[in-house]
Design a protein around this motif. Structure first.
Motif, PDB file in Angstrom:
ATOM      1  N   THR A  98       0.880  -1.305   0.015  1.00 24.13           N
ATOM      2  CA  THR A  98      -0.021  -0.059  -0.064  1.00 24.13           C
ATOM      3  C   THR A  98       0.990   1.161  -0.161  1.00 24.13           C
ATOM      4  O   THR A  98       0.419   2.398  -0.754  1.00 24.13           O
ATOM      5  CB  THR A  98      -0.651  -0.084   1.180  1.00 24.13           C
ATOM      6  OG1 THR A  98      -1.654  -1.145   1.129  1.00 24.13           O
ATOM      7  CG2 THR A  98      -1.687   1.284   1.163  1.00 24.13           C
ATOM      8  N   THR A 162     -17.681  -3.012   1.342  1.00 25.39           N
ATOM      9  CA  THR A 162     -17.079  -2.240   0.388  1.00 25.39           C
ATOM     10  C   THR A 162     -16.163  -1.120   0.824  1.00 25.39           C
ATOM     11  O   THR A 162     -16.188  -0.789   2.172  1.00 25.39           O
ATOM     12  CB  THR A 162     -18.418  -1.383  -0.550  1.00 25.39           C
ATOM     13  OG1 THR A 162     -18.701  -0.210   0.447  1.00 25.39           O
ATOM     14  CG2 THR A 162     -19.422  -2.305  -0.916  1.00 25.39           C
ATOM     15  N   THR A 163     -15.428  -0.604  -0.157  1.00 28.30           N
ATOM     16  CA  THR A 163     -14.274   0.417   0.350  1.00 28.30           C
ATOM     17  C   THR A 163     -14.931   1.677   1.079  1.00 28.30           C
ATOM     18  O   THR A 163     -14.751   2.082   2.157  1.00 28.30           O
ATOM     19  CB  THR A 163     -13.314   1.114  -0.959  1.00 28.30           C
ATOM     20  OG1 THR A 163     -12.811  -0.326  -1.447  1.00 28.30           O
ATOM     21  CG2 THR A 163     -12.547   1.779  -0.336  1.00 28.30           C
ATOM     22  N   VAL A 191      -6.179   1.544   5.954  1.00 31.03           N
ATOM     23  CA  VAL A 191      -7.643   1.408   5.169  1.00 31.03           C
ATOM     24  C   VAL A 191      -7.897   2.668   4.321  1.00 31.03           C
ATOM     25  O   VAL A 191      -8.264   2.495   2.980  1.00 31.03           O
ATOM     26  CB  VAL A 191      -8.660   1.053   6.345  1.00 31.03           C
ATOM     27  CG1 VAL A 191      -9.960   1.153   5.603  1.00 31.03           C
ATOM     28  CG2 VAL A 191      -8.535  -0.319   6.643  1.00 31.03           C
ATOM     29  N   GLY A 194      -5.778   2.852   1.343  1.00 30.01           N
ATOM     30  CA  GLY A 194      -6.182   2.111   0.265  1.00 30.01           C
ATOM     31  C   GLY A 194      -7.346   3.048  -0.594  1.00 30.01           C
ATOM     32  O   GLY A 194      -7.455   2.750  -1.901  1.00 30.01           O
ATOM     33  N   HIS A 195      -8.062   3.623   0.251  1.00 31.23           N
ATOM     34  CA  HIS A 195      -9.111   4.483  -0.312  1.00 31.23           C
ATOM     35  C   HIS A 195      -8.813   5.490  -1.167  1.00 31.23           C
ATOM     36  O   HIS A 195      -9.174   5.752  -2.136  1.00 31.23           O
ATOM     37  CB  HIS A 195     -10.038   5.097   0.651  1.00 31.23           C
ATOM     38  CG  HIS A 195     -10.917   6.258   0.326  1.00 31.23           C
ATOM     39  ND1 HIS A 195     -12.145   6.166  -0.365  1.00 31.23           N
ATOM     40  CD2 HIS A 195     -11.061   7.458   0.569  1.00 31.23           C
ATOM     41  CE1 HIS A 195     -12.530   7.206  -0.670  1.00 31.23           C
ATOM     42  NE2 HIS A 195     -11.955   8.157  -0.399  1.00 31.23           N
ATOM     43  N   GLU A 198      -7.798   4.115  -4.713  1.00 30.38           N
ATOM     44  CA  GLU A 198      -8.878   3.833  -5.378  1.00 30.38           C
ATOM     45  C   GLU A 198      -9.291   5.244  -6.201  1.00 30.38           C
ATOM     46  O   GLU A 198      -9.755   5.258  -7.219  1.00 30.38           O
ATOM     47  CB  GLU A 198      -9.736   3.070  -4.895  1.00 30.38           C
ATOM     48  CG  GLU A 198      -9.455   1.714  -4.436  1.00 30.38           C
ATOM     49  CD  GLU A 198     -10.671   0.787  -4.008  1.00 30.38           C
ATOM     50  OE1 GLU A 198     -10.446  -0.422  -3.948  1.00 30.38           O
ATOM     51  OE2 GLU A 198     -11.755   1.546  -3.459  1.00 30.38           O
ATOM     52  N   SER A 204      -9.724  -0.191  -8.757  1.00 33.05           N
ATOM     53  CA  SER A 204      -9.863  -1.053  -7.579  1.00 33.05           C
ATOM     54  C   SER A 204      -8.416  -1.075  -6.885  1.00 33.05           C
ATOM     55  O   SER A 204      -7.612  -0.885  -7.628  1.00 33.05           O
ATOM     56  CB  SER A 204     -10.439  -2.247  -7.294  1.00 33.05           C
ATOM     57  OG  SER A 204      -9.884  -3.140  -7.987  1.00 33.05           O
ATOM     58  N   TYR A 205      -8.386  -1.354  -5.666  1.00 37.88           N
ATOM     59  CA  TYR A 205      -7.040  -1.491  -4.764  1.00 37.88           C
ATOM     60  C   TYR A 205      -6.304  -2.587  -5.385  1.00 37.88           C
ATOM     61  O   TYR A 205      -5.124  -2.365  -5.906  1.00 37.88           O
ATOM     62  CB  TYR A 205      -7.367  -1.560  -3.686  1.00 37.88           C
ATOM     63  CG  TYR A 205      -6.171  -2.187  -2.517  1.00 37.88           C
ATOM     64  CD1 TYR A 205      -5.131  -0.919  -2.608  1.00 37.88           C
ATOM     65  CD2 TYR A 205      -6.000  -3.352  -2.366  1.00 37.88           C
ATOM     66  CE1 TYR A 205      -3.944  -1.230  -1.741  1.00 37.88           C
ATOM     67  CE2 TYR A 205      -4.654  -3.755  -1.422  1.00 37.88           C
ATOM     68  CZ  TYR A 205      -3.549  -2.831  -1.184  1.00 37.88           C
ATOM     69  OH  TYR A 205      -2.771  -3.172  -0.395  1.00 37.88           O
ATOM     70  N   ARG A 224      -5.623 -10.492  -3.881  1.00 42.92           N
ATOM     71  CA  ARG A 224      -6.324 -10.063  -3.010  1.00 42.92           C
ATOM     72  C   ARG A 224      -7.011 -11.376  -2.451  1.00 42.92           C
ATOM     73  O   ARG A 224      -7.687 -12.102  -2.932  1.00 42.92           O
ATOM     74  CB  ARG A 224      -7.496  -9.143  -3.397  1.00 42.92           C
ATOM     75  CG  ARG A 224      -8.289  -8.487  -2.210  1.00 42.92           C
ATOM     76  CD  ARG A 224      -7.647  -7.371  -1.611  1.00 42.92           C
ATOM     77  NE  ARG A 224      -8.884  -7.098  -0.694  1.00 42.92           N
ATOM     78  CZ  ARG A 224      -9.971  -6.019  -0.758  1.00 42.92           C
ATOM     79  NH1 ARG A 224     -10.027  -5.614  -2.045  1.00 42.92           N
ATOM     80  NH2 ARG A 224     -10.628  -5.959   0.102  1.00 42.92           N
ATOM     81  N   ASP A 255     -12.343  -8.191   3.645  1.00 43.17           N
ATOM     82  CA  ASP A 255     -12.637  -6.869   3.497  1.00 43.17           C
ATOM     83  C   ASP A 255     -12.363  -5.938   4.786  1.00 43.17           C
ATOM     84  O   ASP A 255     -12.244  -4.680   4.770  1.00 43.17           O
ATOM     85  CB  ASP A 255     -14.196  -6.525   3.063  1.00 43.17           C
ATOM     86  CG  ASP A 255     -14.494  -7.583   2.001  1.00 43.17           C
ATOM     87  OD1 ASP A 255     -13.627  -7.561   1.175  1.00 43.17           O
ATOM     88  OD2 ASP A 255     -15.642  -7.544   1.562  1.00 43.17           O
ATOM     89  N   PHE A 258      -8.765  -4.937   4.486  1.00 47.34           N
ATOM     90  CA  PHE A 258      -8.425  -4.094   3.251  1.00 47.34           C
ATOM     91  C   PHE A 258      -7.211  -3.935   2.880  1.00 47.34           C
ATOM     92  O   PHE A 258      -6.424  -4.901   2.922  1.00 47.34           O
ATOM     93  CB  PHE A 258      -9.290  -2.922   3.170  1.00 47.34           C
ATOM     94  CG  PHE A 258      -9.200  -1.846   1.872  1.00 47.34           C
ATOM     95  CD1 PHE A 258      -9.229  -2.596   0.631  1.00 47.34           C
ATOM     96  CD2 PHE A 258      -9.471  -0.681   1.905  1.00 47.34           C
ATOM     97  CE1 PHE A 258      -9.310  -1.710  -0.579  1.00 47.34           C
ATOM     98  CE2 PHE A 258      -9.375   0.206   0.965  1.00 47.34           C
ATOM     99  CZ  PHE A 258      -9.354  -0.426  -0.545  1.00 47.34           C
TER     100      PHE A 258
END
Length: 344
Positions: A98, A162-163, A191, A194-195, A198, A204-205, A224, A255, A258
């Motif tokens: 990340t 979800t994200t 987390v 990661g958002h 995206e 997507s990540y 993933r 999830d 993430f």
């Protein structure tokens, strides 16, 4: 009683110490490689026989793989052995990927690590205004770790998310101190990163990592982790009870963690990545230096940076949900140890 976590945590440093005493000529290095491989294999085999280690290990020096081998079982119920191609949940080693992805976008001018996280989060909590991306990267944001100050609700570990839902959940965590002043490890921070990946990339990540890291480096055994998805050669994770007995780890939905811990990989793939990363083939050397400059608690961006035997050691560890992992490199010597284990 043997402290399993201590023995496992010291494994990489023990093997590094063996490698560092090797000779300097080509013949001496080959002899040293053989000695290290033999000693490491004997040590790991002993741990495996005693039920203290199950996983895969890769040792390499100057582009030569000294040892690449599996120990114990990837699946105890079906007696499937671990191999160098076995896929393990990386847990917090994911954070290193990340961080590299964020620095890729920084290098390309798509974001600035001095940006406030609120630039990328709608209806951003007022308390997050002073939190910059670099604070999230080196755990100085002050944003509390999952499970603090209250124990984690088990439903979050099981429910698909979800994200956007993960970000909404993260908003309950406000900084415990002024960003940049202290160190406090936080998966919530990653987390949020990661958002950001995206939102900035429009992918997507997983797709961003696959297009920019996994596919270019031919990391075919990395992706993933999805608990319900059929994934060939994937290790099961096991939990150890106080009496030493093992059980299947509880079901969880990745999830939940993430970009802080949801990737899987193999020792062989991680070696490809480590070699390319330290050679400046993933991000430039200037960016690498930013990432690998230690801040509070010897932490860089997604990595820990230490000095061992007067040499710089760069390491990422991960422990979660039945898995315990480490990737460690002495870049000046091109010495790398990768340990992926499937006992928590």
């Amino acid at each position: 009683m043997i402290n399993i976590k201590t023995k496992f945590g010291r494994l990489a440093l023990l093997i590094m110490a063996l490698i560092l005493v090797g000779g300097q000529s080509s013949a001496q290095k080959r002899a040293s490689d053989a000695l290290v491989s033999s000693k490491a294999d004997k040590y790991l085999s002993s741990l495996s026989r005693d039920g203290l280690f199950s996983g895969s290990v890769l040792l390499a020096r100057e582009g030569r793989v000294i040892l690449s081998k599996g120990y114990g079982m990837a699946n105890l119920e079906y007696a499937v052995p671990n191999t160098p191609q076995t896929k393990f949940l990386l847990a917090s080693v994911t954070k290193a990927f990340t961080a590299v992805a964020i620095m890729m976008l920084h290098e390309r001018g798509r974001l600035d690590i001095n940006d406030s996280i609120c630039k990328y989060v709608e209806q951003c909590p007022a308390m997050w205004q002073a939190v910059k991306l670099r604070h999230l990267l080196n755990h100085t944001s002050g944003i509390t770790e999952f499970g603090k100050p209250q124990p984690e609700n088990d439903c979050f570990r099981r429910t698909p998310m979800t994200t956007a839902q993960a970000v909404e959940r993260a908003k309950q965590f406000t900084p415990d101190f002024t960003p940049g002043e202290k160190f406090a490890y936080s998966s919530v921070a990653f987390v949020l990163l990661g958002h950001v990946i995206e939102k900035v990339s429009g992918q997507s990540y997983e797709d961003f990592l696959r297009a920019n890291i996994f596919e270019p480096l031919k990391m075919t055994g990395t992706g993933r982790y999805r608990q319900k998805q059929i994934t060939g050669q994937r290790a099961a994770g096991y939990a150890r009870a106080g009496d030493g007995s093992l059980s299947n780890f509880d079901y969880f939905n990745p999830d939940y963690i993430f970009a802080a811990g949801s990737l899987y990989s193999t020792v062989e793939d991680l070696y490809l990545w480590s070699e390319a990363l330290h050679a400046g083939k993933v991000v430039g050397r200037g960016t690498l230096e930013q990432m690998f400059t230690p801040g509070l608690e010897s932490t860089g961006y997604g990595w820990e940076i230490f000095t061992r035997k007067n040499r710089r050691l760069i390491r990422a560890d991960g422990r979660s949900f039945g898995f315990s992992n480490s990737i460690a490199t002495y870049p000046s010597e091109r010495l790398t140890v990768i340990v992926l284990g499937n006992i928590d």
